[in-house]
Write an enzyme that holds these catalytic residues in place. Structure first.
Site, short mmCIF file in Angstrom:
data_model
loop_
_atom_site.label_atom_id
_atom_site.label_comp_id
_atom_site.label_asym_id
_atom_site.label_seq_id
_atom_site.Cartn_x
_atom_site.Cartn_y
_atom_site.Cartn_z
CB ALA A 116 -18.49 32.71 -24.38
N GLY B 220 -13.53 31.60 -22.87
CA GLY B 220 -14.29 31.38 -21.65
C GLY B 220 -13.91 30.11 -21.06
CD GLU C 12 -11.30 35.45 -25.31
OE1 GLU C 12 -10.15 35.20 -25.58
OE2 GLU C 12 -11.84 35.06 -24.34
C1 3H9 Z 1 -15.16 33.74 -25.54
O1 3H9 Z 1 -15.03 32.70 -25.00
C2 3H9 Z 1 -15.37 35.02 -24.71
C3 3H9 Z 1 -15.09 34.92 -23.26
O2 3H9 Z 1 -14.03 35.61 -22.87
C4 3H9 Z 1 -16.21 35.19 -22.32
C5 3H9 Z 1 -17.21 36.26 -22.67
C6 3H9 Z 1 -18.16 36.88 -21.78
N1 3H9 Z 1 -19.43 28.84 -29.43
O3 3H9 Z 1 -14.34 24.41 -35.50
P1 3H9 Z 1 -15.13 23.18 -35.66
C7 3H9 Z 1 -19.15 25.08 -33.27
S1 3H9 Z 1 -15.23 33.82 -27.23
C8 3H9 Z 1 -20.30 28.28 -30.50
O4 3H9 Z 1 -15.71 22.71 -36.99
P2 3H9 Z 1 -12.73 21.70 -34.73
C9 3H9 Z 1 -18.75 25.49 -34.65
O5 3H9 Z 1 -19.53 26.39 -35.19
C10 3H9 Z 1 -14.98 32.44 -27.51
N2 3H9 Z 1 -20.08 27.13 -31.46
O6 3H9 Z 1 -14.25 22.17 -35.04
C11 3H9 Z 1 -19.11 23.89 -35.27
O7 3H9 Z 1 -20.52 24.13 -35.47
P3 3H9 Z 1 -21.10 23.31 -36.65
C12 3H9 Z 1 -13.52 32.04 -27.61
C13 3H9 Z 1 -18.74 26.76 -31.29
O8 3H9 Z 1 -12.99 20.58 -34.25
C14 3H9 Z 1 -18.71 22.99 -34.16
O9 3H9 Z 1 -18.53 24.00 -33.23
N3 3H9 Z 1 -13.23 30.68 -28.22
C15 3H9 Z 1 -17.62 27.60 -30.63
O10 3H9 Z 1 -12.05 22.03 -36.17
C16 3H9 Z 1 -17.43 22.42 -34.38
O11 3H9 Z 1 -16.42 23.64 -34.54
C17 3H9 Z 1 -12.95 30.39 -29.51
O12 3H9 Z 1 -12.94 31.67 -30.21
C18 3H9 Z 1 -18.13 28.32 -29.52
N4 3H9 Z 1 -17.13 28.99 -28.93
O13 3H9 Z 1 -12.35 22.91 -33.93
C19 3H9 Z 1 -12.88 29.00 -29.81
N5 3H9 Z 1 -16.48 26.84 -31.05
O14 3H9 Z 1 -20.63 21.82 -36.44
C20 3H9 Z 1 -13.43 28.65 -31.08
C21 3H9 Z 1 -16.97 25.77 -31.84
O15 3H9 Z 1 -22.62 23.67 -36.60
N6 3H9 Z 1 -13.66 27.35 -31.81
N7 3H9 Z 1 -18.25 26.00 -32.17
O16 3H9 Z 1 -20.39 23.92 -38.06
C22 3H9 Z 1 -12.42 26.89 -32.33
O17 3H9 Z 1 -11.61 27.35 -32.23
C23 3H9 Z 1 -12.72 25.66 -32.91
O18 3H9 Z 1 -14.19 25.31 -32.89
C24 3H9 Z 1 -12.28 24.50 -31.84
C25 3H9 Z 1 -12.67 23.14 -32.57
C26 3H9 Z 1 -10.45 24.40 -32.15
C27 3H9 Z 1 -12.69 24.45 -30.51
#
Ligand code: 3H9
Length: 708
Positions: free
Chosen positions: A63, A107, A130
């Site tokens: 999400a 999500g 999460e």
């Molecule tokens: C959820 O899903 C709840 C659900 O159960 C449903 C609820 C109803 N949203 O990390 P990076 C941005 S909770 C918004 O540097 P990488 C990040 O801020 C979510 N933005 O890249 C950054 O922005 P900027 C559960 C996001 O290649 C850019 O993307 N999911 C999100 O090193 C690049 O990110 C997580 O907790 C997001 N969900 O790593 C996963 N994700 O360029 C969270 C990233 O402006 N994300 N951004 O600084 C990650 O673990 C890593 O970002 C990922 C990529 C491994 C995907």
């Protein structure tokens, strides 16, 4: 549907592509775009199956985390609309295949599990992370995952938040097929195989749910683990409760419970703090005067000067990232000792299952010992990690200047010294920078990157980029004594000693801060690091102390008795052969006697006062640091404390914590301490100003992200 979602067709197979760079986060617009595409698939009689795939480098990272802030602040009422979407997909009578590459997190995985089949690239990662944001899966993850992977694995994934590889997912039944080569083509071929067949609904699959007598111990063990390993955090326990509901409630009611727990977690202070940490960790990489396209230098080989604890650990960090390292010391016995320690550390990693024997052998090959500076002629970067003294560091840098090629980065691992003075030992200060690793360097994630006044933008950009490559969170800090982390820690540690002098015990101080959430109390931390280190530094800087200002002294007395901490099996505590800390009544007695003799007023100290004095000492110094521009943002300080000093992430770091308490309240408390304990508690001007304006450190940061 707009540019975010594309619906195309290849004869009777529909392809729904999500295009929301950089990670295809499920914003409300993305969710509604997918819903529209699914509706079209449903109504188009010529379509017999569909593939759902992510454009760019990812399936879906979850999400959109930015939406959570809007939801909790009341700016958005509806959330991402994921629950209706996952049901809509699952209820589609035509099979939908999720084609996963990069990551399917949160999500994203919930979306994939609502599809009828999942195929994945072997390099993909799948997870429900999460809890790391202080929440639990909120779109059916806790109810569908156990139905695909069984209770044990689902509890682990939802409560601990760690991802699994596509290979493991395939072995568990979460992924139906691994696709080598072109993912879309593989997914299309799979879709053709199942087109026209029934679309199995995950929520109706109960065969992996197990019997109550098998499940009860799984839940009990998971709760026990959550209480110890994720101490102080309710989200992991809520995740276990939600998964347990799979075994006691029908799907709809289980989902409803999940929703309730999700919302409760989302509106908690912990979730806000952890989301702040998530974004701050990404923000630290952004330096206002160093644009993203700044040229970086290639770092394909490194040399480390000094094979002691820090130097050896730093060599391991580079080797672990596949970068060859020359490790230098002054004589063969020192070098042998350093290499033996490295081998011992690697061996214990193999024993603990962190690395394979083969990985370790390859890494050891990458570390080449040397006694000669002349071997450094070709390296791209040198990290100096010799004894902490200005004179010796300058000698090393003169040597580096003599042997290193033009443009090589000359970095110092100093934890306190002036990087400009070190740089002055060379005619190329633009190549000099601080890279302050934290002990043990091969374990701790933090890297303070210290900007000298002449450090070039290329050198800074390279070190920031390199930090990611070597698995560290690099935070750029300004040049001052102790930089950010140790400068603040000095105040924190000082206060802890004062508390003991005033009538508390080391155990009471450490316990109060451990209950607050610190990984280790300040006095136990001192014992671990070695009390003699601070003693030596205090002696060196004694001439700078203002006369009449109280200084702690019982720590020096312990050192005079040879009690240096764990290394001498005695410090604030006694240590047994397993390095377990045992309270030492002798210390308590001695300290009391010394303090009374010195006329230190004795009083009863509550755990609340202990926490306020230690944590607000950090906050007050942090405010000075922020105002001086030694840290760019309040969030940078928080990242330093969470990653380098064991500050609980769920409190968001010291500056966020102060914002949460309210700066007015923090300021008032510090003013009380100032009246009661004198000069050292003078409130930082920035804190006083923000408190009077009713603002937060975060608001200040948004207005001023400038470095000195
Ligand atoms: C959820 O899903 C709840 C659900 O159960 C449903 C609820 C109803 N949203 O990390 P990076 C941005 S909770 C918004 O540097 P990488 C990040 O801020 C979510 N933005 O890249 C950054 O922005 P900027 C559960 C996001 O290649 C850019 O993307 N999911 C999100 O090193 C690049 O990110 C997580 O907790 C997001 N969900 O790593 C996963 N994700 O360029 C969270 C990233 O402006 N994300 N951004 O600084 C990650 O673990 C890593 O970002 C990922 C990529 C491994 C995907």
């Amino acid at each position: 549907m707009d540019d975010l979602i594309q619906l195309t067709r290849d004869s009777d197979i529909a392809i729904i592509t999500i295009n929301n760079p950089p990670v295809n986060a499920l914003s409300p617009a993305v969710a509604s775009g997918i819903a529209q595409a699914v509706a079209q698939v449903a109504s188009d009689a010529a379509i017999r199956a569909a593939v759902l795939i992510g454009g760019g480098r990812n399936f879906v990272a979850g999400a959109d985390i930015k939406e959570f802030g809007k939801m909790t602040s009341g700016q958005s009422q509806r959330g991402a609309g994921l629950n209706p979407l996952v049901l809509q997909i699952e209820d589609l009578p035509k099979p939908v295949v999720a084609a996963i590459h990069g990551s399917a997190f949160g999500g994203g995985l919930e979306l994939a599990m609502a599809c009828h089949y999942r195929v994945a690239a072997p390099t993909a990662q799948l997870g429900q992370p999460e809890v790391k944001l202080g929440i639990i899966p909120g779109a059916g993850g806790t109810q569908r995952l156990p139905r695909l992977v069984g209770i044990f694995k689902a509890v682990e994934m939802c409560a601990e938040g760690n991802p699994i590889s596509a290979r493991e997912a395939a072995s568990l039944g979460l992924v139906d097929r691994l696709i080598d080569g072109d993912l879309l083509q593989g997914a299309m071929a799979f879709a053709r195989e199942i087109a026209g067949k029934p679309a199995p609904k995950t929520r109706e699959r109960n065969e992996k749910l197990g019997a109550p007598e098998q499940n009860a111990p799984i839940f009990a063990a998971a709760r026990e683990k959550a209480r110890t390993k994720q101490r102080g955090m309710p989200a992991p326990l809520a995740a276990v409760d939600a998964v347990e509901a799979v075994t006691t409630l029908p799907f709809d009611q289980g989902s409803q419970l999940e929703q309730e727990l999700f919302r409760k977690c989302l509106f908690s202070d912990q979730s806000k703090a952890l989301i702040h940490i998530f974004f701050s960790e990404r923000e630290v990489a952004k330096i206002p005067d160093i644009p993203k396209d700044t040229r970086t230098l290639a770092v394909n080989s490194v040399a480390v000067v000094g094979a002691g604890t820090m130097g050896g650990g730093i060599a391991m960090v580079f080797a672990n990232a596949g970068i060859p390292v020359l490790l230098k010391d002054t004589d063969q016995p020192a070098l042998d000792r350093g290499l033996a320690t490295i081998q011992k550390n690697y061996l214990s990693s193999v024993k603990r299952g962190r690395f394979t024997q083969q990985f370790v052998e390859e890494r050891l090959q990458l570390i080449q010992p040397t006694l000669r500076y002349d071997d450094f002629a070709k390296v791209d970067m040198v990290v100096e990690a010799v004894f902490e003294g200005m004179a010796i560091k300058k000698v090393v840098f003169e040597q580096l200047d003599r042997v290193c090629k033009k443009g090589a980065i000359l970095a110092s691992n100093t934890s306190t010294l002036n990087i400009d003075e070190i740089a002055s030992a060379t005619p190329r200060p633009e190549s000099v920078i601080g890279t302050h690793f934290f002990s043990p360097a091969n374990v701790m994630r933090l890297l303070e990157i210290v900007r000298g006044k002449a450090s070039s933008k290329e050198v800074i950009a390279t070190c920031m980029q390199l930090s990611k490559k070597i698995g560290k969170v690099g935070v750029l800090v300004g040049n001052c004594r102790g930089f950010v982390g140790n400068r603040m820690f000095h105040q924190y540690g000082r206060e802890a000693v004062f508390l003991v002098e005033e009538g508390s015990t080391p155990q009471a101080v450490d316990q109060a801060l451990s209950n607050f959430g610190m990984a280790l109390g300040p006095l136990a931390t001192g014992d671990l690091a070695g009390l003699d280190i601070g003693w030596r530094i205090r002696k060196e800087y004694r001439h700078l102390e203002k006369p009449g200002v109280r200084q702690p002294f019982v720590n020096d007395r312990l050192c005079e008795l040879g009690r240096y901490g764990q290394k001498t099996t005695a410090g604030w505590y006694k240590y047994d052969e397993n390095r377990r800390a045992i309270p030492d009544p002798e210390v308590n007695e001695m300290v009391r006697k010394w303090a009374i003799e010195a006329g230190v007023p004795q009083h009863n100290l509550s755990p609340e006062e202990i926490v306020d004095r230690c944590i607000y000492a950090l906050v007050n110094e942090g405010a000075h640091i922020l105002e001086e521009g030694i840290a760019l943002r309040a969030g940078d300080i928080d990242i330093i404390y969470v990653n380098g000093y064991g500050f609980p992430a769920y409190r968001g770091g010291p500056m966020w914590y102060a914002d949460t308490v309210g700066l007015k309240k923090v300021h008032e408390r510090i003013c009380d301490f100032h009246r009661q304990y004198g000069e050292l508690w003078k409130p930082a001007p920035l804190l006083a100003r923000l408190a009077s304006e009713g603002k937060t450190f975060s608001e200040f940061t948004k207005e001023h992200a400038v470095m000195a």
